[in-house]
Design a protein around this motif. Structure first.
Motif, PDB file in Angstrom:
ATOM      1  N   PHE A  20      76.363  -9.859  22.650  1.00 46.54           N
ATOM      2  CA  PHE A  20      76.068  -9.177  21.387  1.00 46.54           C
ATOM      3  C   PHE A  20      77.293  -8.402  20.900  1.00 46.54           C
ATOM      4  CE2 PHE A  20      75.003  -5.335  19.063  1.00 46.54           C
ATOM      5  CZ  PHE A  20      74.242  -5.837  18.022  1.00 46.54           C
ATOM      6  N   ASP A  21      77.926  -7.630  21.790  1.00 46.07           N
ATOM      7  CA  ASP A  21      79.067  -6.801  21.386  1.00 46.07           C
ATOM      8  C   ASP A  21      80.231  -7.654  20.888  1.00 46.07           C
ATOM      9  OD1 ASP A  21      77.804  -4.406  21.953  1.00 46.07           O
ATOM     10  OD2 ASP A  21      78.444  -4.406  24.039  1.00 46.07           O
ATOM     11  N   ASN A  22      80.491  -8.758  21.566  1.00 44.18           N
ATOM     12  CA  ASN A  22      81.571  -9.650  21.133  1.00 44.18           C
ATOM     13  C   ASN A  22      81.309 -10.200  19.730  1.00 44.18           C
ATOM     14  OD1 ASN A  22      83.602  -9.773  23.200  1.00 44.18           O
ATOM     15  ND2 ASN A  22      82.124 -10.820  24.509  1.00 44.18           N
ATOM     16  N   LEU A  23      80.082 -10.627  19.492  1.00 48.24           N
ATOM     17  CA  LEU A  23      79.725 -11.159  18.175  1.00 48.24           C
ATOM     18  C   LEU A  23      79.750 -10.060  17.113  1.00 48.24           C
ATOM     19  CD1 LEU A  23      76.813 -13.502  19.278  1.00 48.24           C
ATOM     20  CD2 LEU A  23      78.949 -14.255  18.231  1.00 48.24           C
ATOM     21  N   TRP A  24      79.277  -8.879  17.482  1.00 51.55           N
ATOM     22  CA  TRP A  24      79.225  -7.772  16.528  1.00 51.55           C
ATOM     23  C   TRP A  24      80.636  -7.336  16.111  1.00 51.55           C
ATOM     24  CZ3 TRP A  24      77.408  -5.565  12.680  1.00 51.55           C
ATOM     25  CH2 TRP A  24      77.490  -4.200  12.406  1.00 51.55           C
ATOM     26  N   ASN A  25      81.577  -7.346  17.048  1.00 56.13           N
ATOM     27  CA  ASN A  25      82.959  -7.001  16.711  1.00 56.13           C
ATOM     28  C   ASN A  25      83.545  -7.966  15.690  1.00 56.13           C
ATOM     29  OD1 ASN A  25      82.973  -4.821  18.455  1.00 56.13           O
ATOM     30  ND2 ASN A  25      83.859  -5.975  20.163  1.00 56.13           N
ATOM     31  N   ILE A  26      83.252  -9.257  15.864  1.00 54.26           N
ATOM     32  CA  ILE A  26      83.762 -10.262  14.920  1.00 54.26           C
ATOM     33  C   ILE A  26      83.070 -10.125  13.573  1.00 54.26           C
ATOM     34  CG2 ILE A  26      84.016 -12.737  14.478  1.00 54.26           C
ATOM     35  CD1 ILE A  26      84.003 -13.120  17.538  1.00 54.26           C
TER      36      ILE A  26
END
Length: 365
Positions: A20-26
């Motif tokens: 989730f965090d990786n996708l949210w950063n992008i």
């Protein structure tokens, strides 16, 4: 002959972060580029995922979208199904911009707004001094004062007198009013270069920095094209370039009007632009000239620079273009205003804004 082979650089995923965090950063970056258009940003993210396999069998884009809604980052219109980013998302995007541009502040401790005046101030430091009449009880260091009493009077007949008291020295922090002017003329996206997204990111980082660390400071944000108008901090992610000329005059006039209303003595204007002034108002009509540097427009711009100087308002210009004739305009305007000018690429813009924000203070009380 053996040469060099140039390939695309694909950064590794952050293994310490969840899917989730990786996708949210992008997604936060894409939301800035799309000016807050959630549907377009999610579409881009889906294409990126197809190319780089960001998701996996256990966590897909559908799961990510559901988590965005559960965590309060997205709101959905029940009738149209349209997604919009929430106030929580707006704050997170500003926080992300702050970390990206000014993240090193946590380690360096820069930007404390301190003056050289000591006394009954806001910020404690490590210096100690004797008690003086007028010092408040919360300034007294009880540990050091009791230690002095024990040394001066002994343990058997303990007494705490005025001469035993030690006071923590404090420093005043200056209060500053800043107006940030952002050029939204059409040239900010010309020639395939996105200049508005870095400008928005810097504005969000600066606003979040002031909201968190310098709560007594003020920041007003102005955008200028054919005209100039004030926007709220929450509006920054949605900012778009329009089919506008560059009315620097209107921006400076509005900035001066806003700063006249501020009572503190430290005032400054930051102007992020990539072009020359090409537009001004004459009565109810626009006077425009996109070819070269028009004397009528230039002279009025210079006059406003001089007016800001008389009001002790320095203007710092961040010119994100390198044309020689534009540099001459900025050089002359800066000389008249006695301000500062930087000819920056987009990558270094954030650091320059912060350094000038820190150094441009007059330290008046």
């Amino acid at each position: 002959m053996i040469g060099y082979r140039i390939t695309d650089f694909v950064p590794d995923k952050n293994k310490d972060q969840s899917a989730f965090d990786n996708l949210w950063n992008i997604l936060q970056q894409l939301l800035l580029i799309t000016s807050g258009d959630v549907s377009e940003a999610l579409s881009w993210l889906t294409n990126v995922d197809k190319q780089y396999n960001i998701t996996n069998a256990d966590y897909g884009m559908g799961d990510f979208i559901e988590d965005l809604k559960k965590k309060g980052f997205l709101t959905e219109d029940n009738q149209t199904g349209e997604f919009k980013i929430s106030a929580k998302s707006e704050q997170e995007i500003r926080k992300s911009a702050l970390e990206e541009i000014f993240g090193k502040l946590k380690k360096s401790g820069k930007g404390e707004h301190k003056t050289f005046h000591s006394g009954l101030g806001d910020e404690r430091n490590s210096d100690m001094r004797e008690y003086r009449f007028g010092d408040t009880p919360d300034q007294i260091s009880m540990t050091d004062s009791i230690r002095n009493a024990q040394i001066n009077h002994g343990f058997s007949d303990f007494a705490l007198t005025e001469n035993d008291l030690e006071v923590e020295e404090r420093e005043f922090k200056t209060q500053t009013s800043t107006v940030l002017m952002i050029d939204i003329s059409h040239s900010m996206i010309l020639y395939g270069e996105d200049r508005i997204t870095p400008a928005k990111k810097v504005a969000m980082a600066l606003s979040e920095l002031i909201l968190r660390k310098y709560k007594k400071d003020t920041l007003d944000i102005i955008v200028f094209g054919n005209d100039a108008w004030q926007i709220e901090i929450k509006d920054l992610p949605y900012l778009k370039v329009g089919p506008y000329h560059t009315n620097t005059i209107a921006g400076l006039e509005l900035a001066m009007d806003l700063l006249r209303k501020r009572k503190n003595s430290n005032k400054q204007i930051f102007m992020i632009t990539d072009g020359k002034p090409t537009c001004m108002r004459k009565g109810i009509k626009y006077y425009k000239n996109s070819f070269g540097l028009d004397p009528q427009i230039l002279n009025k711009t210079y006059n406003l620079g001089a007016a800001c100087r008389r009001l002790n308002i320095p203007v710092t210009t961040f010119m994100i273009a390198s044309d020689p004739y534009l540099k001459e305009f900025v050089k002359e305007f800066t000389k008249i205003n006695n301000g500062n000018a930087y000819y920056s690429n987009l990558k270094g813009l954030g650091n320059l804004v912060f350094e000038d924000f820190k150094n441009n203070r007059k330290k008046n009380l």
